[in-house]
Design a protein around this motif. Sequence first.
Motif, PDB file in Angstrom:
ATOM      1  N   LYS A 107       0.841  -1.206   0.000  1.00 51.24           N
ATOM      2  CA  LYS A 107       0.000   0.000   0.000  1.00 51.24           C
ATOM      3  C   LYS A 107       0.875   1.256   0.000  1.00 51.24           C
ATOM      4  O   LYS A 107       0.570   2.233  -0.686  1.00 51.24           O
ATOM      5  CB  LYS A 107      -0.918  -0.021   1.223  1.00 51.24           C
ATOM      6  N   LEU A 108       1.971   1.215   0.757  1.00 52.93           N
ATOM      7  CA  LEU A 108       2.900   2.347   0.793  1.00 52.93           C
ATOM      8  C   LEU A 108       3.525   2.579  -0.577  1.00 52.93           C
ATOM      9  O   LEU A 108       3.591   3.713  -1.051  1.00 52.93           O
ATOM     10  CB  LEU A 108       3.994   2.098   1.838  1.00 52.93           C
ATOM     11  N   LYS A 109       3.971   1.503  -1.218  1.00 55.66           N
ATOM     12  CA  LYS A 109       4.568   1.641  -2.551  1.00 55.66           C
ATOM     13  C   LYS A 109       3.557   2.221  -3.532  1.00 55.66           C
ATOM     14  O   LYS A 109       3.888   3.087  -4.350  1.00 55.66           O
ATOM     15  CB  LYS A 109       5.071   0.287  -3.043  1.00 55.66           C
ATOM     16  N   GLU A 169       4.163  10.376  -6.659  1.00 55.30           N
ATOM     17  CA  GLU A 169       5.134  10.771  -7.687  1.00 55.30           C
ATOM     18  C   GLU A 169       4.427  11.172  -8.978  1.00 55.30           C
ATOM     19  O   GLU A 169       4.787  12.162  -9.608  1.00 55.30           O
ATOM     20  CB  GLU A 169       6.119   9.628  -7.944  1.00 55.30           C
ATOM     21  N   PHE A 170       3.411  10.400  -9.364  1.00 54.95           N
ATOM     22  CA  PHE A 170       2.656  10.729 -10.573  1.00 54.95           C
ATOM     23  C   PHE A 170       1.967  12.083 -10.406  1.00 54.95           C
ATOM     24  O   PHE A 170       1.987  12.920 -11.317  1.00 54.95           O
ATOM     25  CB  PHE A 170       1.626   9.636 -10.866  1.00 54.95           C
ATOM     26  N   GLU A 180       2.853  14.540  -8.455  1.00 56.24           N
ATOM     27  CA  GLU A 180       3.868  15.597  -8.469  1.00 56.24           C
ATOM     28  C   GLU A 180       4.299  15.925  -9.901  1.00 56.24           C
ATOM     29  O   GLU A 180       4.458  17.095 -10.254  1.00 56.24           O
ATOM     30  CB  GLU A 180       5.078  15.186  -7.625  1.00 56.24           C
ATOM     31  N   ARG A 181       4.479  14.877 -10.723  1.00 51.07           N
ATOM     32  CA  ARG A 181       4.848  15.120 -12.126  1.00 51.07           C
ATOM     33  C   ARG A 181       3.716  15.849 -12.853  1.00 51.07           C
ATOM     34  O   ARG A 181       3.955  16.756 -13.651  1.00 51.07           O
ATOM     35  CB  ARG A 181       5.180  13.801 -12.826  1.00 51.07           C
ATOM     36  N   SER A 182       2.480  15.472 -12.556  1.00 53.33           N
ATOM     37  CA  SER A 182       1.331  16.122 -13.183  1.00 53.33           C
ATOM     38  C   SER A 182       1.273  17.596 -12.793  1.00 53.33           C
ATOM     39  O   SER A 182       1.004  18.464 -13.622  1.00 53.33           O
ATOM     40  CB  SER A 182       0.031  15.429 -12.784  1.00 53.33           C
ATOM     41  N   VAL A 183       1.531  17.882 -11.517  1.00 51.21           N
ATOM     42  CA  VAL A 183       1.534  19.268 -11.048  1.00 51.21           C
ATOM     43  C   VAL A 183       2.610  20.065 -11.773  1.00 51.21           C
ATOM     44  O   VAL A 183       2.376  21.201 -12.208  1.00 51.21           O
ATOM     45  CB  VAL A 183       1.732  19.331  -9.508  1.00 51.21           C
TER      46      VAL A 183
END
Length: 112
Positions: A59-61, A68-69, A71-74
């Motif tokens: 669940k953590l992974k 991360e996805f 953050e990249r989208s932002v």
Amino acid sequence: KEVDRLEEYYKDEIKRLTAKLKQSETRAEFAERSVQKLQKEVDRLEEYYKDEIKRLTAKLKQSETRAEFAERSVQKLQKEVDRLEDELLGEQDKFKAITEELDQTFAEMSGY
């Protein structure tokens, strides 16, 4: 008589020690059963916690991947916002220049 007294003493001592031995064996058997029950509970809990750790690790992974996805989208969206703001400023500058040119043209036509 002394022999009879010693014989009686040792018979009593043997009975007392035999009773004590049986009592100790009973306590030992009870303790062994308790240990077995506790070991089963420990094994069950160990298995549960191993499974829970695996589940939470997965669940953590998954959460880290989603973060991360996001953050990249932002970052991509921020670049797009910056580009659109730059484009808007450029269009505003063009509009201002056209407005100034029109004002100048009207002024020339009015004879100023």
